[in-house]
Design a protein around this motif. Sequence first.
Motif, short mmCIF file in Angstrom:
data_model
loop_
_atom_site.label_atom_id
_atom_site.label_comp_id
_atom_site.label_asym_id
_atom_site.label_seq_id
_atom_site.Cartn_x
_atom_site.Cartn_y
_atom_site.Cartn_z
N ALA A 31 0.87 -1.27 0.03
CA ALA A 31 0.00 0.22 0.01
C ALA A 31 0.97 1.24 0.24
CB ALA A 31 -0.85 -0.14 0.86
N GLU A 32 0.49 1.99 -0.77
CA GLU A 32 1.44 3.28 -0.88
C GLU A 32 0.54 4.46 -0.91
OE1 GLU A 32 4.01 3.40 -4.31
OE2 GLU A 32 4.47 1.23 -4.03
N HIS A 33 1.14 5.81 -0.39
CA HIS A 33 0.20 6.90 -0.16
C HIS A 33 0.66 8.03 -1.15
CE1 HIS A 33 -0.88 6.51 3.93
NE2 HIS A 33 0.03 5.61 4.09
N PHE A 34 -0.21 8.73 -1.65
CA PHE A 34 -0.17 9.57 -2.92
C PHE A 34 -0.94 10.80 -2.61
CE2 PHE A 34 0.09 5.43 -4.81
CZ PHE A 34 1.09 5.54 -5.78
N LEU A 35 -0.43 11.87 -2.99
CA LEU A 35 -0.91 13.29 -3.09
C LEU A 35 -2.30 13.15 -3.87
CD1 LEU A 35 2.13 15.65 -3.15
CD2 LEU A 35 0.92 14.80 -1.06
N ALA A 36 -3.39 13.90 -3.45
CA ALA A 36 -4.49 13.60 -4.15
C ALA A 36 -5.24 14.88 -4.23
CB ALA A 36 -5.46 12.61 -3.31
N PRO A 58 2.67 11.27 -12.54
CA PRO A 58 3.73 10.68 -11.93
C PRO A 58 4.97 11.91 -11.14
CG PRO A 58 3.84 9.86 -14.10
CD PRO A 58 2.73 10.80 -13.80
N PRO A 59 5.30 11.70 -10.18
CA PRO A 59 5.63 10.17 -9.56
C PRO A 59 4.38 9.97 -8.44
CG PRO A 59 7.31 11.95 -8.53
CD PRO A 59 6.44 12.60 -9.50
N ARG A 60 3.96 10.92 -7.78
CA ARG A 60 3.11 10.60 -6.47
C ARG A 60 1.85 11.53 -6.48
NH1 ARG A 60 4.98 6.35 -4.66
NH2 ARG A 60 3.65 6.61 -3.07
N THR A 61 1.16 11.86 -7.51
CA THR A 61 -0.02 12.63 -7.38
C THR A 61 -1.14 12.02 -8.26
OG1 THR A 61 1.11 14.48 -7.29
CG2 THR A 61 -0.95 15.08 -7.95
N VAL A 62 -2.36 11.97 -7.54
CA VAL A 62 -3.44 11.45 -8.25
C VAL A 62 -4.68 12.19 -8.31
CG1 VAL A 62 -2.81 9.02 -8.08
CG2 VAL A 62 -4.13 10.02 -6.09
N TYR A 63 -5.55 12.24 -9.15
CA TYR A 63 -6.79 12.91 -9.32
C TYR A 63 -7.92 11.76 -8.64
CZ TYR A 63 -5.14 17.42 -10.88
OH TYR A 63 -4.49 18.58 -10.61
N VAL A 64 -8.75 11.98 -8.03
CA VAL A 64 -9.70 10.93 -7.68
C VAL A 64 -11.24 11.34 -7.80
CG1 VAL A 64 -8.17 9.71 -6.38
CG2 VAL A 64 -9.38 11.50 -5.12
N MET A 65 -12.10 10.42 -7.83
CA MET A 65 -13.55 10.65 -7.36
C MET A 65 -14.00 9.73 -6.48
SD MET A 65 -14.99 9.48 -10.92
CE MET A 65 -16.60 9.75 -10.62
N ALA A 66 -15.09 9.87 -5.70
CA ALA A 66 -15.60 8.97 -4.80
C ALA A 66 -16.16 7.88 -5.59
CB ALA A 66 -16.78 9.55 -3.97
N ALA A 67 -16.03 6.64 -5.29
CA ALA A 67 -16.16 5.31 -5.69
C ALA A 67 -17.75 4.90 -5.58
CB ALA A 67 -15.23 4.23 -5.20
N TYR A 68 -18.25 5.46 -4.62
CA TYR A 68 -19.85 5.04 -4.51
C TYR A 68 -20.35 6.57 -4.17
CZ TYR A 68 -17.78 0.70 -3.78
OH TYR A 68 -16.84 -0.40 -3.83
N PRO A 69 -21.78 6.74 -4.62
CA PRO A 69 -22.45 7.95 -4.52
C PRO A 69 -22.67 8.07 -2.84
CG PRO A 69 -23.75 6.21 -5.71
CD PRO A 69 -22.48 5.73 -5.46
N ALA A 70 -22.53 9.24 -2.53
CA ALA A 70 -22.99 9.54 -1.18
C ALA A 70 -24.48 9.19 -0.66
CB ALA A 70 -22.59 11.32 -1.03
#
Length: 71
Positions: A31-36, A58-70
């Motif tokens: 498991a690795e941590h990423f800035l988001a 790269p190397p450690r930044t991601v853009y994310v969205m909630a996987a399930y609706p609130a």
Amino acid sequence: MGDMVGMSGRVTGVVGPGMVGEVIVRIRGGAEHFLAHPAPGEGRIAVGTVVTVVEYLPPRTVYVMAAYPAD
């Protein structure tokens, strides 16, 4: 690191517009941590929320969205 897009993770530091949060993603047998950052159109994403990676910078930044609706 392969293609991170589509991988799931969990928010460990609040992710929101105008702020840098943190997520943990299971990858390469660990498991690795990423800035988001939130994906465009996403609001604040609370700690503990399961997210999907929609963009990887790269190397450690991601853009994310909630996987399930609130609820």
